[in-house]
Motif scaffolding. Structure first.
Motif, PDB file in Angstrom:
ATOM      1  N   LEU A  14       1.158  -1.419   0.447  1.00 31.74           N
ATOM      2  CA  LEU A  14       0.030   0.003  -0.107  1.00 31.74           C
ATOM      3  C   LEU A  14       0.747   1.526  -0.434  1.00 31.74           C
ATOM      4  CD1 LEU A  14      -2.854   0.545   0.041  1.00 31.74           C
ATOM      5  CD2 LEU A  14      -3.189   0.802   2.557  1.00 31.74           C
ATOM      6  N   ALA A  15       2.046   1.453   1.084  1.00 33.81           N
ATOM      7  CA  ALA A  15       2.904   2.154   0.821  1.00 33.81           C
ATOM      8  C   ALA A  15       3.533   2.624  -0.594  1.00 33.81           C
ATOM      9  CB  ALA A  15       3.815   1.913   1.921  1.00 33.81           C
ATOM     10  N   LEU A  16       3.782   1.300  -1.438  1.00 38.32           N
ATOM     11  CA  LEU A  16       4.398   1.264  -2.402  1.00 38.32           C
ATOM     12  C   LEU A  16       3.214   2.110  -3.570  1.00 38.32           C
ATOM     13  CD1 LEU A  16       6.725   0.192  -4.381  1.00 38.32           C
ATOM     14  CD2 LEU A  16       4.999  -1.727  -4.831  1.00 38.32           C
ATOM     15  N   TYR A  17       2.455   1.335  -3.208  1.00 38.52           N
ATOM     16  CA  TYR A  17       1.483   2.038  -4.554  1.00 38.52           C
ATOM     17  C   TYR A  17       1.020   3.966  -3.828  1.00 38.52           C
ATOM     18  CZ  TYR A  17      -2.458   3.446  -7.075  1.00 38.52           C
ATOM     19  OH  TYR A  17      -3.795   3.783  -7.338  1.00 38.52           O
ATOM     20  N   CYS A  18       1.470   4.122  -2.729  1.00 35.10           N
ATOM     21  CA  CYS A  18       0.877   5.782  -2.334  1.00 35.10           C
ATOM     22  C   CYS A  18       2.569   6.253  -2.837  1.00 35.10           C
ATOM     23  CB  CYS A  18       1.015   5.450  -0.937  1.00 35.10           C
ATOM     24  SG  CYS A  18      -0.746   5.145  -0.142  1.00 35.10           S
ATOM     25  N   ILE A  19       3.226   5.746  -3.152  1.00 37.05           N
ATOM     26  CA  ILE A  19       4.461   6.515  -3.972  1.00 37.05           C
ATOM     27  C   ILE A  19       4.946   6.686  -5.522  1.00 37.05           C
ATOM     28  CG2 ILE A  19       6.911   6.390  -4.206  1.00 37.05           C
ATOM     29  CD1 ILE A  19       7.041   4.984  -0.846  1.00 37.05           C
ATOM     30  N   LEU A  20       3.746   5.523  -5.643  1.00 30.17           N
ATOM     31  CA  LEU A  20       4.184   5.360  -6.855  1.00 30.17           C
ATOM     32  C   LEU A  20       2.764   6.606  -7.661  1.00 30.17           C
ATOM     33  CD1 LEU A  20       3.871   1.775  -7.885  1.00 30.17           C
ATOM     34  CD2 LEU A  20       5.768   3.621  -8.482  1.00 30.17           C
ATOM     35  N   LEU A  21       1.674   6.203  -7.009  1.00 27.95           N
ATOM     36  CA  LEU A  21       0.259   7.527  -7.298  1.00 27.95           C
ATOM     37  C   LEU A  21       1.189   9.111  -7.013  1.00 27.95           C
ATOM     38  CD1 LEU A  21      -2.151   7.470  -7.968  1.00 27.95           C
ATOM     39  CD2 LEU A  21      -3.019   7.647  -5.365  1.00 27.95           C
ATOM     40  N   PHE A  22       2.108   9.425  -5.771  1.00 26.66           N
ATOM     41  CA  PHE A  22       2.019  10.535  -5.954  1.00 26.66           C
ATOM     42  C   PHE A  22       3.497  11.412  -7.061  1.00 26.66           C
ATOM     43  CE2 PHE A  22       5.772  13.661  -3.821  1.00 26.66           C
ATOM     44  CZ  PHE A  22       4.817  14.614  -3.099  1.00 26.66           C
ATOM     45  N   ILE A  23       3.718  10.293  -7.395  1.00 26.29           N
ATOM     46  CA  ILE A  23       4.764  10.055  -8.329  1.00 26.29           C
ATOM     47  C   ILE A  23       4.177  10.859  -9.376  1.00 26.29           C
ATOM     48  CG2 ILE A  23       6.985   9.348  -9.739  1.00 26.29           C
ATOM     49  CD1 ILE A  23       7.911   8.327  -7.673  1.00 26.29           C
ATOM     50  N   THR A  24       2.954   9.740  -9.706  1.00 26.20           N
ATOM     51  CA  THR A  24       2.452   9.864 -11.039  1.00 26.20           C
ATOM     52  C   THR A  24       1.594  11.137 -11.484  1.00 26.20           C
ATOM     53  OG1 THR A  24       1.684   7.579 -10.975  1.00 26.20           O
ATOM     54  CG2 THR A  24       0.661   9.023 -12.898  1.00 26.20           C
ATOM     55  N   ILE A  25       1.308  11.672  -9.657  1.00 25.34           N
ATOM     56  CA  ILE A  25      -0.076  12.729 -10.057  1.00 25.34           C
ATOM     57  C   ILE A  25       1.202  14.316 -10.199  1.00 25.34           C
ATOM     58  CG2 ILE A  25      -1.335  14.416  -8.369  1.00 25.34           C
ATOM     59  CD1 ILE A  25      -2.521  11.516  -7.591  1.00 25.34           C
ATOM     60  N   GLN A  26       2.089  14.381  -9.040  1.00 28.85           N
ATOM     61  CA  GLN A  26       2.799  15.367  -8.897  1.00 28.85           C
ATOM     62  C   GLN A  26       3.969  15.435 -10.253  1.00 28.85           C
ATOM     63  OE1 GLN A  26       0.991  17.259  -6.820  1.00 28.85           O
ATOM     64  NE2 GLN A  26       0.251  16.003  -5.716  1.00 28.85           N
ATOM     65  N   ILE A  27       4.718  14.270 -10.500  1.00 29.53           N
ATOM     66  CA  ILE A  27       5.600  15.133 -10.988  1.00 29.53           C
ATOM     67  C   ILE A  27       5.482  14.453 -12.531  1.00 29.53           C
ATOM     68  CG2 ILE A  27       8.259  14.767 -11.633  1.00 29.53           C
ATOM     69  CD1 ILE A  27       8.213  13.739  -9.111  1.00 29.53           C
ATOM     70  N   PRO A  28       4.630  15.084 -13.237  1.00 34.84           N
ATOM     71  CA  PRO A  28       3.883  14.514 -14.524  1.00 34.84           C
ATOM     72  C   PRO A  28       5.018  14.128 -15.690  1.00 34.84           C
ATOM     73  CG  PRO A  28       3.228  16.520 -14.012  1.00 34.84           C
ATOM     74  CD  PRO A  28       4.091  16.295 -13.403  1.00 34.84           C
ATOM     75  N   PRO A  29       6.442  14.741 -16.303  1.00 38.15           N
ATOM     76  CA  PRO A  29       7.421  14.024 -16.555  1.00 38.15           C
ATOM     77  C   PRO A  29       7.722  12.316 -16.427  1.00 38.15           C
ATOM     78  CG  PRO A  29       7.718  16.070 -16.300  1.00 38.15           C
ATOM     79  CD  PRO A  29       7.149  15.350 -15.724  1.00 38.15           C
ATOM     80  N   LEU A  30       8.018  12.133 -15.247  1.00 35.90           N
ATOM     81  CA  LEU A  30       8.132  10.830 -14.553  1.00 35.90           C
ATOM     82  C   LEU A  30       6.660  10.612 -14.571  1.00 35.90           C
ATOM     83  CD1 LEU A  30      11.004   8.727 -14.255  1.00 35.90           C
ATOM     84  CD2 LEU A  30      10.156  10.368 -10.986  1.00 35.90           C
ATOM     85  N   GLY A  31       5.512  10.931 -14.366  1.00 38.96           N
ATOM     86  CA  GLY A  31       4.386  10.568 -13.965  1.00 38.96           C
ATOM     87  C   GLY A  31       4.030   9.707 -15.054  1.00 38.96           C
ATOM     88  N   ILE A  32       4.232   9.340 -16.430  1.00 34.11           N
ATOM     89  CA  ILE A  32       4.647   8.803 -17.355  1.00 34.11           C
ATOM     90  C   ILE A  32       4.934   7.602 -17.385  1.00 34.11           C
ATOM     91  CG2 ILE A  32       4.574   8.585 -19.925  1.00 34.11           C
ATOM     92  CD1 ILE A  32       4.580  12.004 -20.157  1.00 34.11           C
ATOM     93  N   PHE A  33       5.820   7.523 -16.835  1.00 36.28           N
ATOM     94  CA  PHE A  33       6.739   6.505 -16.371  1.00 36.28           C
ATOM     95  C   PHE A  33       5.853   5.145 -15.479  1.00 36.28           C
ATOM     96  CE2 PHE A  33       9.874   3.620 -14.748  1.00 36.28           C
ATOM     97  CZ  PHE A  33      10.459   3.370 -15.653  1.00 36.28           C
ATOM     98  N   THR A  34       5.870   5.979 -14.474  1.00 38.54           N
ATOM     99  CA  THR A  34       5.482   4.925 -13.302  1.00 38.54           C
ATOM    100  C   THR A  34       3.570   4.972 -13.275  1.00 38.54           C
ATOM    101  OG1 THR A  34       4.930   7.408 -12.003  1.00 38.54           O
ATOM    102  CG2 THR A  34       7.034   6.229 -11.414  1.00 38.54           C
ATOM    103  N   SER A  35       3.662   4.921 -14.462  1.00 32.10           N
ATOM    104  CA  SER A  35       1.355   4.764 -14.378  1.00 32.10           C
ATOM    105  C   SER A  35       1.486   3.300 -14.831  1.00 32.10           C
ATOM    106  CB  SER A  35       0.772   5.943 -15.313  1.00 32.10           C
ATOM    107  OG  SER A  35       1.758   5.255 -17.045  1.00 32.10           O
ATOM    108  N   PHE A  36       2.532   2.889 -15.668  1.00 28.90           N
ATOM    109  CA  PHE A  36       3.508   1.579 -15.983  1.00 28.90           C
ATOM    110  C   PHE A  36       3.084   1.221 -14.640  1.00 28.90           C
ATOM    111  CE2 PHE A  36       5.032   3.265 -19.561  1.00 28.90           C
ATOM    112  CZ  PHE A  36       3.368   3.521 -20.372  1.00 28.90           C
TER     113      PHE A  36
END
Length: 315
Positions: A14-36
């Motif tokens: 759950l913590a891992l998902y929250c970190i990935l979601l935060f990056i996806t939402i807050q850092i759009p360029p990197l978020g494109i990659f983390t969304s997968f």
């Protein structure tokens, strides 16, 4: 697995998902990659736990996504979570790749359509129609600027441009399907090494060269082609849209079969591995319709005739 370890492992994912979601939402360029990677925690939870536990995990993740982003991040969590649960369930049951992939695509496609329908109902704005209107306005402005400098395109070019926009609008259902297929493929590529490392399951990829689509696909393709040629319907009608989208999707699968045959020939003939890859890349990037037409022709041959067996016997 005891309850304490189960809760600890679920909390870590759950913590891992929250970190990935935060990056996806807050850092759009990197978020494109983390969304997968967003569905991966759900895949692991579903593999290791009961389905009811996975659904509860999705509920908690949805609540936390409001704190990380806004309430608008909840649909993203539900979409990625449902897709991950579908993939994890089929991996847990050791199901073949084909039904797992199709199910994941259908779940993702259904989620996208529900999200779009909900946004239209809530905002009373058809975003696809608005986007097309903006695109047409931009083209008209560009044509006006070119006209000012005495370099206006011919009427034939203008007609082709506007017809392309109309076709894009007509093919929007097919584009949704293709987007879902590509997204699920990227999710599976991202999940493969992680699932293999942290569970006793693995995403079993068949060789692309061994892809054999059902032969009935060829009959559907030919029938749809005849309907497209001989059925005269209004371009705004449902029949026209249905035939056009079906023909587009079938063309895509025939093209896929053609590429598979190229990889099979390359394998049998012991070509350098880069050759079939370069053929695919150049055929997709170069705006030469005859190349993709030739690949589709190979796909038709592969579906309709025992071409592979003939090549294998010669070898």
């Amino acid at each position: 697995m005891n309850s304490g370890r189960r809760i600890a492992e679920g909390g870590a994912l759950l913590a891992l998902y929250c970190i990935l979601l935060f990056i996806t939402i807050q850092i759009p360029p990197l978020g494109i990659f983390t969304s997968f990677f967003l569905p991966i925690p759900f895949i692991l939870v579903t593999i290791k736990q009961k389905l009811s536990w996975s659904l509860g995990y999705l509920f908690v993740a949805s609540l936390l996504s409001i704190l990380i982003g806004t309430i608008l991040s909840v649909p993203l969590t539900l979409l990625m979570g449902a897709t991950g649960i579908a993939i994890g369930y089929f991996l847990k049951k050791d199901k073949p790749m084909a039904p797992m992939f199709i199910s994941a695509v259908l779940v993702f496609l259904g989620g996208i359509l529900l999200m779009y329908a909900a946004s239209v109902l809530i905002t009373d704005v058809n975003y696809i129609e608005e986007s097309m209107n903006i695109l047409e306005g931009s083209i008209e402005n560009s044509i006006g600027i070119m006209d000012t400098f005495g370099q206006a395109p011919t009427e034939q070019v203008k007609k082709q441009v506007y017809e392309s926009i109309d076709m894009m609008n007509t093919l929007m259902p097919s584009l949704f399907v293709l987007m879902s297929v590509i997204m699920v493929l990227l999710i599976l590529f991202a999940a493969h090494p992680i699932v293999k490392r942290f569970s006793d399951k693995a995403v079993k990829w068949p060789h692309f060269r061994d892809l054999r689509l059902p032969k009935s696909l060829l009959w559907y393709y030919l029938i749809t082609m005849l309907l497209a040629l001989f059925v005269n319907t209004d371009k705004n009608s449902f029949v026209y849209m249905a035939i056009t989208n079906l023909f587009f999707i079938l063309q895509f699968f025939i093209l896929l079969q053609g590429y598979s045959l190229i990889f099979y020939i390359a394998h049998v003939k012991s070509w350098v591995k880069a050759i079939p890859v370069l053929i695919v890349v150049f055929s997709l990037l170069l705006p030469i319709p005859i190349i993709t037409t030739a690949v589709r022709f190979l796909g038709i041959i592969d579906l309709g005739f025992p071409f592979r067996e003939t090549i294998k016997k010669k070898e």
